[in-house]
Design an enzyme around this catalytic site. Structure first.
Site, PDB file in Angstrom:
ATOM      1  N   PRO A 127     111.981  45.896  61.517  1.00 56.17           N
ATOM      2  CA  PRO A 127     111.582  47.238  61.957  1.00 56.17           C
ATOM      3  C   PRO A 127     111.126  48.099  60.789  1.00 56.17           C
ATOM      4  O   PRO A 127     111.474  47.851  59.636  1.00 56.17           O
ATOM      5  CB  PRO A 127     112.869  47.814  62.566  1.00 56.17           C
ATOM      6  CG  PRO A 127     113.853  46.686  62.605  1.00 56.17           C
ATOM      7  CD  PRO A 127     113.430  45.709  61.558  1.00 56.17           C
ATOM      8  N   TYR A 153     115.518  44.361  77.564  1.00 49.93           N
ATOM      9  CA  TYR A 153     116.502  44.084  76.512  1.00 49.93           C
ATOM     10  C   TYR A 153     116.929  45.376  75.842  1.00 49.93           C
ATOM     11  O   TYR A 153     116.107  46.150  75.359  1.00 49.93           O
ATOM     12  CB  TYR A 153     115.873  43.145  75.472  1.00 49.93           C
ATOM     13  CG  TYR A 153     116.755  42.742  74.314  1.00 49.93           C
ATOM     14  CD1 TYR A 153     117.305  41.466  74.256  1.00 49.93           C
ATOM     15  CD2 TYR A 153     117.041  43.615  73.271  1.00 49.93           C
ATOM     16  CE1 TYR A 153     118.106  41.078  73.193  1.00 49.93           C
ATOM     17  CE2 TYR A 153     117.848  43.242  72.209  1.00 49.93           C
ATOM     18  CZ  TYR A 153     118.376  41.974  72.175  1.00 49.93           C
ATOM     19  OH  TYR A 153     119.180  41.597  71.123  1.00 49.93           O
ATOM     20  N   SER A 191     115.662  49.994  71.775  1.00 52.48           N
ATOM     21  CA  SER A 191     116.786  50.319  70.894  1.00 52.48           C
ATOM     22  C   SER A 191     116.905  51.821  70.775  1.00 52.48           C
ATOM     23  O   SER A 191     115.902  52.521  70.663  1.00 52.48           O
ATOM     24  CB  SER A 191     116.567  49.763  69.487  1.00 52.48           C
ATOM     25  OG  SER A 191     116.445  48.379  69.492  1.00 52.48           O
ATOM     26  N   SER A 206     124.240  68.020  80.014  1.00 54.07           N
ATOM     27  CA  SER A 206     124.609  69.141  80.887  1.00 54.07           C
ATOM     28  C   SER A 206     124.705  68.703  82.344  1.00 54.07           C
ATOM     29  O   SER A 206     125.372  69.359  83.154  1.00 54.07           O
ATOM     30  CB  SER A 206     123.590  70.285  80.751  1.00 54.07           C
ATOM     31  OG  SER A 206     122.373  69.966  81.431  1.00 54.07           O
ATOM     32  N   TYR A 243     117.323  34.486  63.328  1.00 56.83           N
ATOM     33  CA  TYR A 243     116.681  34.940  62.105  1.00 56.83           C
ATOM     34  C   TYR A 243     116.190  33.810  61.207  1.00 56.83           C
ATOM     35  O   TYR A 243     114.994  33.553  61.105  1.00 56.83           O
ATOM     36  CB  TYR A 243     117.634  35.861  61.326  1.00 56.83           C
ATOM     37  CG  TYR A 243     118.003  37.098  62.085  1.00 56.83           C
ATOM     38  CD1 TYR A 243     117.100  38.143  62.244  1.00 56.83           C
ATOM     39  CD2 TYR A 243     119.251  37.223  62.681  1.00 56.83           C
ATOM     40  CE1 TYR A 243     117.426  39.279  62.958  1.00 56.83           C
ATOM     41  CE2 TYR A 243     119.587  38.353  63.407  1.00 56.83           C
ATOM     42  CZ  TYR A 243     118.671  39.379  63.548  1.00 56.83           C
ATOM     43  OH  TYR A 243     118.993  40.493  64.261  1.00 56.83           O
ATOM     44  N   LYS A 284     126.053  65.918  83.079  1.00 52.57           N
ATOM     45  CA  LYS A 284     127.186  64.982  83.035  1.00 52.57           C
ATOM     46  C   LYS A 284     126.733  63.532  83.202  1.00 52.57           C
ATOM     47  O   LYS A 284     127.346  62.733  83.906  1.00 52.57           O
ATOM     48  CB  LYS A 284     128.237  65.349  84.083  1.00 52.57           C
ATOM     49  CG  LYS A 284     128.881  66.719  83.840  1.00 52.57           C
ATOM     50  CD  LYS A 284     129.930  67.037  84.875  1.00 52.57           C
ATOM     51  CE  LYS A 284     130.717  68.307  84.495  1.00 52.57           C
ATOM     52  NZ  LYS A 284     129.866  69.475  84.273  1.00 52.57           N
ATOM     53  N   LEU A 285     125.625  63.209  82.524  1.00 53.84           N
ATOM     54  CA  LEU A 285     125.074  61.858  82.544  1.00 53.84           C
ATOM     55  C   LEU A 285     125.003  61.312  81.118  1.00 53.84           C
ATOM     56  O   LEU A 285     124.888  62.075  80.155  1.00 53.84           O
ATOM     57  CB  LEU A 285     123.668  61.859  83.165  1.00 53.84           C
ATOM     58  CG  LEU A 285     123.561  62.302  84.621  1.00 53.84           C
ATOM     59  CD1 LEU A 285     122.103  62.433  85.030  1.00 53.84           C
ATOM     60  CD2 LEU A 285     124.284  61.323  85.542  1.00 53.84           C
ATOM     61  N   SER A 286     125.065  59.982  80.985  1.00 49.25           N
ATOM     62  CA  SER A 286     124.927  59.332  79.688  1.00 49.25           C
ATOM     63  C   SER A 286     123.474  59.388  79.236  1.00 49.25           C
ATOM     64  O   SER A 286     122.590  58.865  79.939  1.00 49.25           O
ATOM     65  CB  SER A 286     125.370  57.871  79.788  1.00 49.25           C
ATOM     66  OG  SER A 286     124.802  57.097  78.750  1.00 49.25           O
ATOM     67  N   SER A 292     120.179  46.179  72.991  1.00 46.15           N
ATOM     68  CA  SER A 292     121.278  45.494  72.315  1.00 46.15           C
ATOM     69  C   SER A 292     122.479  46.402  72.152  1.00 46.15           C
ATOM     70  O   SER A 292     122.352  47.596  71.894  1.00 46.15           O
ATOM     71  CB  SER A 292     120.824  44.954  70.950  1.00 46.15           C
ATOM     72  OG  SER A 292     120.454  46.018  70.111  1.00 46.15           O
TER      73      SER A 292
END
Length: 630
Positions: free
Chosen positions: A126, A456, A558, A428, A113, A430-432, A458
């Site tokens: 952002p 990428y 993101s 439904s 930064y 059963k997945l992320s 984060s």
């Protein structure tokens, strides 16, 4: 939201040449330096060198030919060998970790930064788009603005009194100090390195038609103004700034940091300017009362989303609202005359979690029709902030206008709502949801470019004191194999489903490690910075093809999970890349994608089409698998 955490992408990871001198911090109130580790959180670990190197080798493999991978493997073996430079650097880094509560925190603030010299606009800060409003009168705009400020004050009060509930990741409490850094904070430009200023005050900065005002939210009797009283203050601001000023000081904050630092030094030679700059620096937030941008001239929601995203990222340029900004302020609310509402946030002090929670708090406050309970008997009138502008500064303002307009014209946006399904369907199966959407982006990129895309995402490392982020390297051997399998006409639905499951599981596994501080990117950054700090030559590892390609993040992503129908947006990390911010809701997903117009290899419309088709393909494979089980 991944494991209860909003994840905001930090800028540039370690793609830029890092600075290693001590960072600067100026403080104007006690909570800027809270008690050391009051939550008694663990320290950020230094991963084992062998673990990082083995994991790193796996992440670079998709980007290398066999002969290149053999070279990288030999380099890694030499780097990590007994008595080698890697072990020497590891020992130095472990020593630093013993001497700091968080061995990375100061380095990261400076490298990612404050030492980064490109503009914060597009490249770092952002925008966050709130749900659309339709203001039929100026009074409606100002009432919304007043409610926004009152909601922000209430949220700030919760932070100041430590009433924000401690967030958890499983059984682990998360570091809450970032919440105390969002109000009153301002970035100050400097030669080669900026600094942060933390403040507490009872007023806000309001900008209208490029004119800047000090507006007190407490009266002389120390009572908070009511909604109607704030509206009257804002009406006075508009009355005092009916025509735009050519000396738009705010546009200077959109410049390259060294150029802005030069202008800042020139401005501060004058006492009036110094007082005005200090006034902005110490205010709670900035409120931008923007001109209309034709939001409701478009019947298409997609077009409105693009307009609003542009306004929150860069203000549409110098001929729109781009000069009606102070981009150095951490929180900058935007309330446009025809209903564009949202905020821009300067990324240095904090990740997105406090900002995302603030967003939902404000929307709930407004939608519930809340009003301030107090009424001040003696409101103070708004004070215009004066600037004495020399010919030299005036020339720098003109240059800043031109620079901003180039940035604006080079950023392509395609923000849209994918309404075929949302996270409920993914769950439904059963997945992320996060891993699923990450693999959709991998698939879309490979579909378009026929090559793996370094990717990428984060992960917040706030389970540690002073934790910020670690990189999830979403491009993997499994993700590439999944994309190839999906595009192979000879693959069976069963093979496609198996490849999808394996890719999602691979991403989940890496994510869990990254959240615990055991990715590869921050460790490798630490080894590089400790080498520079000790006058040791940078190892060949950092110029090797494996490192260069795997760190050239062509997909920057993101997840920002707001409950409201909002979304976050920002620019790509690299010239030939895409940014993809997403808000997965129960039955739809808000996406904000961007690319640079100047690069012939990328185009948002093609990327969006590939992403939507990939999401449909994945949906269909899951349904086929379900039917096959019946």
């Amino acid at each position: 939201m991944l494991r209860g955490i909003n994840k905001i992408c930090g800028p540039r990871s370690f793609f830029m040449e890092p600075y290693v001198s001590s960072f600067q911090l100026s403080s104007h109130y006690s909570s800027a330096k809270p008690a050391a580790n009051a939550q008694n959180l663990p320290r950020l670990p230094v991963p084992k060198l062998s673990d990082t190197l083995n994991k790193y080798l796996k992440t670079v493999k998709p980007h290398l030919k066999d002969e290149e991978f053999a070279i990288t493997s030999r380099l890694i073996q030499s780097f990590g060998a007994e008595g080698g430079v890697g072990q020497k650097l590891q020992a130095l880094l472990e020593k630093r970790a013993q001497e700091h509560l968080n061995w990375l925190e100061e380095w990261w603030l400076l490298t990612a930064y404050l030492g980064y010299r490109d503009p914060v606009v597009v490249y770092s800060s952002p925008g966050l788009v709130f749900p659309f409003r339709k203001f039929n009168t100026q009074n409606e705009q100002l009432k919304y603005a007043a409610k926004t400020l009152l909601a922000a004050l209430e949220y700030k009060s919760l932070i100041d009194s430590d009433k924000i509930p401690t967030e958890m990741m499983g059984k682990n409490p998360l570091d809450m100090l970032q919440y105390k850094k969002i109000f009153g904070t301002c970035r100050i430009p400097g030669d080669k390195t900026d600094k942060l200023s933390f403040n507490d005050s009872k007023y806000v900065t309001v900008i209208h038609n490029n004119h800047i005002f000090h507006v007190d939210l407490w009266g002389a009797d120390n009572v908070v103004l009511s909604e109607d009283q704030i509206v009257q203050q804002l009406k006075q601001v508009i009355e005092l700034s009916k025509t735009p000023t050519d000396n738009a000081i705010g546009v200077l904050t959109s410049e390259n940091r060294d150029a802005w630092a030069k202008a800042y030094q020139l401005l501060t030679k004058d006492q009036v300017n110094r007082e005005s700059l200090a006034d902005i620096e110490k205010s709670i937030v900035v409120l931008c009362l923007d001109s209309a941008v034709g939001l409701w001239d478009n019947k298409d929601k997609n077009a409105r989303q693009n307009i609003a995203a542009a306004q929150t990222i860069h203000g549409g340029g110098s001929r729109s609202n781009g000069s009606n900004r102070w981009f150095d302020k951490t929180v900058q609310f935007i309330v446009g005359a025809d209903g564009v509402t949202g905020l821009t946030y300067e990324h240095s002090p904090a990740e997105g979690q406090p900002i995302a929670v603030l967003t939902d708090f404000i929307i709930n406050y407004i939608d519930q029709g809340k009003e301030g309970k107090s009424v001040s008997a003696s409101p103070k009138p708004p004070v215009p902030l004066k600037f004495n502008v020399t010919n030299e500064v005036s020339a720098l303002i003109r240059t800043a206008n031109e620079s901003l307009d180039r940035l604006v014209s080079n950023l392509e946006l395609n923000c849209f709502t994918y309404d075929k399904y949302g996270k409920n369907f993914i769950k439904s199966q059963k997945l992320s949801p996060d891993s699923y959407l990450q693999m959709a982006m991998q698939y879309a990129f490979y579909r378009l470019h026929k090559t793996p895309g370094a990717h990428y995402e984060s992960a917040a490392t706030r389970m540690y004191i002073g934790g910020r982020t670690e990189t999830i390297r979403s491009c993997s051997i499994e993700s590439v194999e999944f994309a190839k399998t999906m595009l192979d006409s000879q693959s069976t639905p069963k093979q496609k489903f198996a490849a999808l499951q394996k890719a999602i599981q691979g991403h989940k596994d890496y994510t869990v490690q990254a959240l615990q501080g055991f990715g590869v990117d921050r460790h490798l950054l630490g080894l590089k910075l400790i080498a520079k700090e000790n006058g040791i030559d940078i190892p060949e590892l950092y110029s090797d093809a494996g490192f260069v390609r795997s760190a050239h993040m062509r997909i920057s992503t993101s997840q920002v999970a707001c409950k409201c129908d909002g979304f976050m947006c920002y620019g790509p990390l690299v010239p030939d890349g895409y940014a993809t911010c997403y808000n997965p809701r129960d039955n739809d997903i808000n996406f904000a994608t961007s690319a640079f117009v100047s690069n012939p290899e990328t185009a948002c419309d093609k990327y969006r089409a590939a992403l939507e088709q990939s999401l449909q393909d994945m949906h269909d494979i899951l349904l086929q698998n379900t039917k096959a089980k019946l």
